[in-house]
Write a protein that holds these residues in place. Structure first.
Motif, mmCIF file in Angstrom:
data_model
loop_
_atom_site.group_PDB
_atom_site.id
_atom_site.type_symbol
_atom_site.label_atom_id
_atom_site.label_comp_id
_atom_site.label_asym_id
_atom_site.label_seq_id
_atom_site.Cartn_x
_atom_site.Cartn_y
_atom_site.Cartn_z
ATOM 1 N N ASP A 219 49.208 22.548 59.706
ATOM 2 C CA ASP A 219 50.241 22.432 60.733
ATOM 3 C C ASP A 219 51.023 23.731 60.713
ATOM 4 N N ARG A 220 50.637 24.645 61.578
ATOM 5 C CA ARG A 220 51.216 25.988 61.565
ATOM 6 C C ARG A 220 52.663 26.024 62.020
ATOM 7 N N SER A 221 53.155 24.945 62.597
ATOM 8 C CA SER A 221 54.554 24.896 63.044
ATOM 9 C C SER A 221 55.450 24.189 62.040
ATOM 10 N N ARG A 222 54.886 23.710 60.949
ATOM 11 C CA ARG A 222 55.624 22.807 60.059
ATOM 12 C C ARG A 222 56.694 23.489 59.223
ATOM 13 N N GLN A 223 56.392 24.672 58.698
ATOM 14 C CA GLN A 223 57.316 25.288 57.746
ATOM 15 C C GLN A 223 57.064 26.782 57.652
ATOM 16 N N VAL A 224 57.789 27.428 56.788
ATOM 17 C CA VAL A 224 57.663 28.878 56.608
ATOM 18 C C VAL A 224 56.312 29.195 55.992
ATOM 19 N N PRO A 225 55.530 30.130 56.581
ATOM 20 C CA PRO A 225 54.247 30.492 55.990
ATOM 21 C C PRO A 225 54.381 30.886 54.527
ATOM 22 N N GLY A 226 53.441 30.420 53.714
ATOM 23 C CA GLY A 226 53.461 30.735 52.290
ATOM 24 C C GLY A 226 54.164 29.700 51.456
ATOM 25 N N GLU A 227 54.909 28.789 52.102
ATOM 26 C CA GLU A 227 55.613 27.740 51.380
ATOM 27 C C GLU A 227 54.791 26.463 51.442
ATOM 28 N N THR A 228 54.468 25.879 50.328
ATOM 29 C CA THR A 228 53.592 24.721 50.273
ATOM 30 C C THR A 228 54.399 23.437 50.265
ATOM 31 N N ASP A 229 53.984 22.461 51.067
ATOM 32 C CA ASP A 229 54.665 21.175 51.128
ATOM 33 C C ASP A 229 54.558 20.464 49.791
ATOM 34 N N SER A 230 55.659 19.851 49.367
ATOM 35 C CA SER A 230 55.679 19.227 48.052
ATOM 36 C C SER A 230 54.740 18.038 47.948
ATOM 37 N N SER A 231 54.350 17.452 49.091
ATOM 38 C CA SER A 231 53.430 16.324 49.064
ATOM 39 C C SER A 231 51.994 16.768 48.810
ATOM 40 N N LYS A 233 49.984 17.688 50.883
ATOM 41 C CA LYS A 233 49.182 17.150 51.977
ATOM 42 C C LYS A 233 49.037 18.166 53.100
ATOM 43 N N TYR A 234 50.091 18.988 53.291
ATOM 44 C CA TYR A 234 50.121 19.930 54.398
ATOM 45 C C TYR A 234 50.038 21.379 53.924
ATOM 46 N N ILE A 235 49.432 22.203 54.776
ATOM 47 C CA ILE A 235 49.540 23.648 54.639
ATOM 48 C C ILE A 235 49.972 24.190 55.997
ATOM 49 N N SER A 236 50.698 25.290 55.986
ATOM 50 C CA SER A 236 51.168 25.867 57.240
ATOM 51 C C SER A 236 50.331 27.062 57.663
ATOM 52 N N SER A 237 49.410 27.480 56.808
ATOM 53 C CA SER A 237 48.505 28.586 57.112
ATOM 54 C C SER A 237 47.271 28.439 56.226
ATOM 55 N N LEU A 238 46.142 28.890 56.731
ATOM 56 C CA LEU A 238 44.945 28.867 55.893
ATOM 57 C C LEU A 238 45.085 29.808 54.702
ATOM 58 N N HIS A 239 46.000 30.779 54.795
ATOM 59 C CA HIS A 239 46.263 31.658 53.647
ATOM 60 C C HIS A 239 46.761 30.868 52.444
ATOM 61 N N ASP A 240 47.369 29.697 52.691
ATOM 62 C CA ASP A 240 47.860 28.881 51.582
ATOM 63 C C ASP A 240 46.724 28.416 50.673
ATOM 64 N N LEU A 241 45.510 28.420 51.177
ATOM 65 C CA LEU A 241 44.380 28.028 50.327
ATOM 66 C C LEU A 241 44.189 29.001 49.178
ATOM 67 N N LYS A 242 44.582 30.244 49.372
ATOM 68 C CA LYS A 242 44.454 31.229 48.281
ATOM 69 C C LYS A 242 45.318 30.879 47.090
ATOM 70 N N ARG A 243 46.359 30.121 47.335
ATOM 71 C CA ARG A 243 47.285 29.763 46.263
ATOM 72 C C ARG A 243 46.782 28.621 45.386
ATOM 73 N N VAL A 244 45.763 27.897 45.898
ATOM 74 C CA VAL A 244 45.308 26.720 45.152
ATOM 75 C C VAL A 244 43.842 26.780 44.743
ATOM 76 N N ILE A 245 43.066 27.642 45.380
ATOM 77 C CA ILE A 245 41.630 27.715 45.063
ATOM 78 C C ILE A 245 41.348 28.984 44.259
#
Length: 245
Positions: A219-231, A233-245
């Motif tokens: 959900d690219r409109s959900r939050q600030v890019p680079g910030e991961t939802d505490s649940s 469940k959500y990412i705001s950019s596919l770049h967030d995958l780099k933080r977990v994989i």
């Protein structure tokens, strides 16, 4: 900044297509209204055409699911009916009596089989090679028709995917969990070593989780890019995958 759950075991990442990897190049309402405006129906408002497109799509999908494959239709024939119904509902035009609109209909179908119809999200061409360099298998799970292949090639990203599962070919569509099982079997990966990314909780997140896969909603409109939802469940950019994989 919230700490993201690490998914270092992931060996397969699958993606939805529409609104996950790409989006229409312009509003569907504008694309479908323009031919009417060119050929004598300039009074028809775009928002009316957009609403009637949604109506026609829903009706045809209910009557002929998976692009009419079980009824012996081609996806082109299915889309011809969607466009004809959209325009009839919008302004009572019978396109069989308008050769120029028949040509416009065919041009619309061709447009959405290439990158002319879609815009790829900026994070896509960077995350795919990153994941591939890490030795992770990549796949697509989509309810699109055969045009999914040509769109991916036209966008220049088909080469990154080990497989593309399209509902029209495999006999089931999301949210049926079977299509996710097919993805796992395609590359012989266990569910807990796989991650699915899509934009729909009903079509992507829940069925992927039901077969044991990890899943994230984009959900690219959900939050600030680079910030991961505490649940987680959500990412705001596919770049967030780099933080977990």
């Amino acid at each position: 900044m919230n700490r993201a759950k690490t998914l270092s075991n992931i060996r397969l990442v699958t993606f939805d297509l529409f609104e996950t990897l790409y989006t229409p190049a312009e509003p569907i309402s504008a694309t479908y209204a323009r031919p009417l405006h060119r050929h004598g129906f300039s009074h028809i408002r775009e928002e009316v055409v957009g609403a009637e497109f949604a109506r026609a799509f829903k009706e045809l999908n209910a009557k002929y699911p998976r692009y009419g494959h079980a009824q012996g239709m081609t996806s082109k024939q299915w889309w011809e009916q969607v466009i004809a119904q959209t325009w009839f509902y919008s302004c009572k035009v019978d396109i069989a009596k308008h050769p120029k609109l028949l040509a416009e209909r065919d041009a619309l179908i061709s447009r959405f089989a290439t990158n002319q119809g879609y815009t790829m999200f900026d994070d896509v061409p960077r995350i795919l090679p990153y994941l591939q360099r890490k030795g992770i298998k990549l796949g697509v799970i989509s309810n699109m028709d055969e045009s999914a292949e040509s769109v991916l090639r036209s966008l220049g990203i088909r080469r990154y995917f080990d497989f593309v599962l399209k509902s029209i070919n495999v006999g089931v569509e999301k949210p049926d969990p079977k299509i996710f099982d097919m993805a796992l079997a395609a590359v012989n990966v266990r569910p807990y070593d796989a991650l699915h990314v899509g934009d729909s909780e009903r079509l992507d997140y829940l069925p992927a989780r039901s077969v044991g896969m990890e899943a994230r909603l984009i959900d690219r409109s959900r939050q600030v890019p680079g910030e991961t939802d505490s649940s987680e469940k959500y990412i705001s950019s596919l770049h967030d995958l780099k933080r977990v994989i």
